[in-house]
Scaffold this motif. Structure first.
Motif, short mmCIF file in Angstrom:
data_model
loop_
_atom_site.label_atom_id
_atom_site.label_comp_id
_atom_site.label_asym_id
_atom_site.label_seq_id
_atom_site.Cartn_x
_atom_site.Cartn_y
_atom_site.Cartn_z
N THR A 38 59.75 -11.33 38.63
CA THR A 38 58.57 -12.20 38.70
C THR A 38 58.17 -12.40 40.15
O THR A 38 58.97 -12.84 40.96
CB THR A 38 58.85 -13.56 38.04
OG1 THR A 38 59.23 -13.36 36.68
CG2 THR A 38 57.62 -14.45 38.08
N CYS A 65 57.03 -27.76 34.09
CA CYS A 65 56.91 -26.47 34.79
C CYS A 65 58.29 -25.93 35.15
O CYS A 65 58.57 -24.73 35.00
CB CYS A 65 56.07 -26.63 36.06
SG CYS A 65 54.38 -27.18 35.76
N THR A 120 59.50 -22.28 33.70
CA THR A 120 59.55 -21.15 34.64
C THR A 120 60.69 -20.17 34.34
O THR A 120 60.46 -18.96 34.31
CB THR A 120 59.65 -21.65 36.09
OG1 THR A 120 58.49 -22.44 36.38
CG2 THR A 120 59.71 -20.49 37.06
N THR A 144 51.88 -23.27 37.82
CA THR A 144 52.82 -24.38 37.89
C THR A 144 52.37 -25.42 38.91
O THR A 144 51.47 -25.16 39.72
CB THR A 144 54.23 -23.89 38.28
OG1 THR A 144 54.16 -23.23 39.56
CG2 THR A 144 54.76 -22.90 37.24
N ASP A 147 60.25 -16.26 33.27
CA ASP A 147 60.88 -15.22 34.08
C ASP A 147 61.69 -14.25 33.21
O ASP A 147 61.73 -13.05 33.49
CB ASP A 147 61.78 -15.86 35.13
CG ASP A 147 62.38 -14.84 36.08
OD1 ASP A 147 61.62 -14.10 36.71
OD2 ASP A 147 63.62 -14.79 36.19
N GLU A 187 54.16 -15.99 39.22
CA GLU A 187 54.10 -17.45 39.22
C GLU A 187 53.05 -17.88 40.22
O GLU A 187 53.05 -17.45 41.37
CB GLU A 187 55.44 -18.07 39.58
CG GLU A 187 55.41 -19.59 39.54
CD GLU A 187 56.71 -20.25 39.98
OE1 GLU A 187 56.70 -21.48 40.22
OE2 GLU A 187 57.72 -19.53 40.12
N VAL A 192 55.94 -14.22 43.20
CA VAL A 192 55.50 -15.59 43.47
C VAL A 192 54.37 -15.57 44.51
O VAL A 192 54.51 -14.97 45.57
CB VAL A 192 56.66 -16.47 43.99
CG1 VAL A 192 56.16 -17.88 44.28
CG2 VAL A 192 57.80 -16.51 42.98
#
Length: 221
Positions: free
Chosen positions: A14, A49, A53, A42, A57, A72, A16
């Motif tokens: 994932t 959140c 998360t 988020t 993921d 994310e 970010v």
């Protein structure tokens, strides 16, 4: 598609988006390769959140080899403009997009235990096993992974900016005041005559008067 348009499946982590620039970079790269992008929006200090998360993921395990990227999107970092662009009004929200268009979104309810199943169902409906990664997918992900952390240069610039801001100015003024006080103290001490030895000759009062007289005469010079 021809077999030549596909390559060995790539296991994706994932990504970010640590700021708006990074978010736009990821979206542009993914859309440029014709891949789906699942975005989890988020909010900082949001307990729901934080709970969702890790579940989001773990979806990447289920979709290994499929033409989708998981990202994310912290709303406080990517900015209001981008959040509104995708119609996100609350966090957490998961949006599934393709070529800049939101195909479907999902806002988790209070039953967090149902979230993994619902996310899996939503994504599986639009990104089935037949939707495999296209040629160049692996190279794209490798390039994105290399820049998945905020550049050190930005961190250094932020630190440098902080050192030249209001707080730094206050600290500098305090240091200057301390230096002036130290200098004044040194000058006062230098103007004082050496102490007169006590005992054996003369009273302490006479010694004090002698010191005051010497100090007065030094000021007149």
């Amino acid at each position: 598609m021809d077999a030549g348009e596909h390559e060995a499946p790539v296991k994706c982590g994932t990504l970010v988006a640590y700021d708006m620039e990074r978010a736009k970079q990821i979206v542009a790269e993914v859309e440029g390769h014709g891949a789906f992008i699942a975005m989890l929006w988020t909010k900082e200090f949001c307990r729901k959140c934080m709970a969702i998360t890790p579940k989001f993921d773990r979806l990447r395990e289920e979709f290994k080899g499929r033409n989708i990227v998981f990202v994310e999107m912290p709303t406080g970092k990517v900015g209001k403009e981008m959040r509104l662009q995708y119609g996100v009004v609350v966090a957490p929200t998961m949006t599934l997009c393709l070529n800049g268009v939101v195909i479907e979104d999902y806002v988790p309810g209070t039953e967090l235990a149902d979230v993994p199943k619902k996310l899996l169902s939503l994504l599986d409906k639009h990104v089935p096993q037949t939707e495999v990664q296209k040629k160049g997918f692996g190279a794209m992900m490798e390039a994105l992974y290399k820049t998945d952390n905020p550049p050190k240069k930005k961190a250094a610039e932020k630190k440098e900016g902080a050192s030249s801001g209001p707080a730094a100015a206050r600290n500098g003024a305090a240091d200057a005041a301390k230096a002036r006080s130290k200098s004044m103290l040194e000058r006062v001490n230098a103007s004082q005559p050496p102490p007169v030895a006590r005992g054996g000759g003369g009273s302490s009062m006479e010694a004090m008067l002698a010191q005051l007289k010497a100090a007065e005469e030094k000021k007149k010079m």
